[in-house]
Design an enzyme around this catalytic site. Structure first.
Site, PDB file in Angstrom:
ATOM      1  N   GLY A  46       0.799  -1.216   0.000  1.00 40.14           N
ATOM      2  CA  GLY A  46       0.000   0.000   0.000  1.00 40.14           C
ATOM      3  C   GLY A  46       0.833   1.268   0.000  1.00 40.14           C
ATOM      4  N   CYS A  47       2.098   1.153  -0.349  1.00 40.09           N
ATOM      5  CA  CYS A  47       3.003   2.307  -0.354  1.00 40.09           C
ATOM      6  C   CYS A  47       2.802   3.153  -1.624  1.00 40.09           C
ATOM      7  CB  CYS A  47       4.448   1.818  -0.269  1.00 40.09           C
ATOM      8  SG  CYS A  47       4.926   0.774  -1.661  1.00 40.09           S
TER       9      CYS A  47
END
Length: 134
Positions: free
Chosen positions: A9-10
């Protein structure tokens, strides 16, 4: 074939997702924090690397530094078990399609996931624009 994006989810995972959508590339995304890669999946990914675990391990990550382990002393199976338990030890995203692997988001390298015809078409467009500028 569908591309699989394994990420945490970066920012790089989000860029990858946006690039796939923009280029109409079918993909599935898997948050490896919520659904970690299995040891077998990790082994499959390792088969695609050039430098083995060095290609996929996030050695600058906080979890890597905080574990105080000599990762070089671990057997491969021990290392993969630890990565399965601590997915933040992996670089993100890992982008996979068939036998293609890309680690992290890279604007040039990600083009490998475009269908060959589309890559050729874009290359021809670039050549055409370049010749018009001369």
């Amino acid at each position: 074939m569908t591309v699989t994006i394994y990420g945490i989810g970066c920012k790089s995972t989000k860029k990858t997702r946006q690039w796939m959508i923009k280029n109409k590339i079918p993909f599935v995304e898997r948050n490896i924090k919520e659904e970690p890669l299995t040891v077998l999946e990790l082994q499959d990914i390792l088969r695609m690397t050039l430098e083995g675990t060095d290609d996929i391990m996030a050695k600058k990550s906080a979890p890597y530094k905080s574990m105080n382990l000599d990762f070089d002393e671990l057997s491969l199976l021990e290392l993969l078990e630890i990565v399965h338990q601590h997915p933040r030890l992996l670089k993100s995203p890992l982008i996979v399609e068939g036998k293609k692997l890309q680690v992290g988001y890279n604007e040039e390298e990600i083009r490998q996931f475009l269908p060959r015809k589309m890559r050729k078409f874009q290359w021809l467009q670039l050549q055409w624009r370049t010749s018009d500028e001369m």
